[in-house]
Write an enzyme that holds these catalytic residues in place. Sequence first.
Site, PDB file in Angstrom:
ATOM      1  N   SER A   4     -12.949 -19.976 -36.245  1.00  0.00           N
ATOM      2  CA  SER A   4     -11.777 -19.145 -36.001  1.00  0.00           C
ATOM      3  C   SER A   4     -10.461 -19.911 -36.096  1.00  0.00           C
ATOM      4  CB  SER A   4     -11.890 -18.471 -34.631  1.00  0.00           C
ATOM      5  OG  SER A   4     -11.865 -19.413 -33.585  1.00  0.00           O
TER       6      SER A   4
ATOM      7  N   THR B 210     -18.807 -19.289 -33.796  1.00  0.00           N
ATOM      8  CA  THR B 210     -20.004 -19.808 -33.135  1.00  0.00           C
ATOM      9  C   THR B 210     -21.133 -18.797 -33.118  1.00  0.00           C
ATOM     10  OG1 THR B 210     -18.677 -21.265 -31.724  1.00  0.00           O
ATOM     11  CG2 THR B 210     -20.876 -20.721 -30.941  1.00  0.00           C
TER      12      THR B 210
ATOM     13  N   THR C 226     -14.679 -18.032 -30.888  1.00  0.00           N
ATOM     14  CA  THR C 226     -13.988 -17.865 -29.611  1.00  0.00           C
ATOM     15  C   THR C 226     -12.687 -18.655 -29.492  1.00  0.00           C
ATOM     16  OG1 THR C 226     -15.312 -19.618 -28.592  1.00  0.00           O
ATOM     17  CG2 THR C 226     -16.133 -17.359 -28.387  1.00  0.00           C
ATOM     18  N   ASP C 227     -12.500 -19.688 -30.320  1.00  0.00           N
ATOM     19  CA  ASP C 227     -11.301 -20.520 -30.171  1.00  0.00           C
ATOM     20  C   ASP C 227     -10.019 -19.707 -30.308  1.00  0.00           C
ATOM     21  OD1 ASP C 227     -12.865 -22.695 -29.716  1.00  0.00           O
ATOM     22  OD2 ASP C 227     -12.452 -23.707 -31.614  1.00  0.00           O
TER      23      ASP C 227
END
Length: 362
Positions: A98, A51, A131-132
């Site tokens: 990710s 992101t 961030t996942d």
Amino acid sequence: MVSVKLLLSLGASLALASPISPPPNSLLLTRDVAQFNASHPNITIFATGGTIAGSAGSSDQTTGYQAGALGVDILIKAVPQLWNVSNPTGVQFANVGSSEITPAILLNLTRLVQQELDKPECQGVVVTHGTDTLEETAFFLDVTLRTEKPVVVVGAMRPATAISADGPINLLEAVTVAASPAARGRGVMVVLNDRIASAYYTTKTQANAPDTFKSYEQGFLGYLLNIKPIFYFSPALPVGKPYFNVTETAAELLPQVDILYGYQGLDPKLAAAAVAGGARGLVCTGMGAGSWTAPGQQALARLITEHGTAVVFSRRTMDGYVGSRQVGYGAGFLNPQKARYTLMLALSAGYGDEQMRTLFES
């Protein structure tokens, strides 16, 4: 705030010259020798996408955007304050969401980061990441890198094109932390939303909000005020944190480990199906403090006896400790995704039963 127009116009090639030697030819390198300051620390930024490098069709769109749309050159150029605290070098390692990161990719990233940290002219490393699965990469790096130099993993919850995008300030704070002598000896850190956290314990706690990366029980290492890091404690590492040397580990030597989710009336056959599909290890996301149904435990016991399957029990709750088990091993304070990588690395290293029990339950 960086405008959409600026972000989308900063893709021009930058000068490729610096006191830091170049990475392999397969990687794209970004440097600006004209702004090099001999009094500033050299910080290498490995960009993997996510992101923080995302782009959307409008400035008010914060979901449904394209992750990994912008290159590391654009990210660096959009934050000129980076040159006030460092000599940044950008390495475009990957540019994906990710969820596309694999163990093989992490092995390669670990080796490249270690090589960079081993250079005397490099003072620290930053990894930009979606961030996942950021916590998984940060944890993997934390247990496979050997260095006193700061390593910071950073991401964003809003794409670069959004109003009040958090990526630029997160990146500046991450580089500032990596450039700080006070950050040495603390292991890999996660920096987002003005907080500094240990990669070993930090997890994503909220799917959408910027204030998401936390370690509720262990707390934060520090805070950033006016882009200045303030650490709460002297440098220290998590008690019992292992180290796995993967410099010579081939991707195929990292065994398959699957995660099973615990719930009322769970299907015991899923464990056997995972092993039949190639899993050498299983992490059970147990109920409460790692509980599992009686039929499920019987199925797991058969897999341990008949196939030598390594089984680790974690918990589906946000936090907590899973202790020793009659069947398999308790994951301690590790959540399922971190227990998975620990088990993969331990199996790859050839750990036996007692080593496994010490690793997870001590």
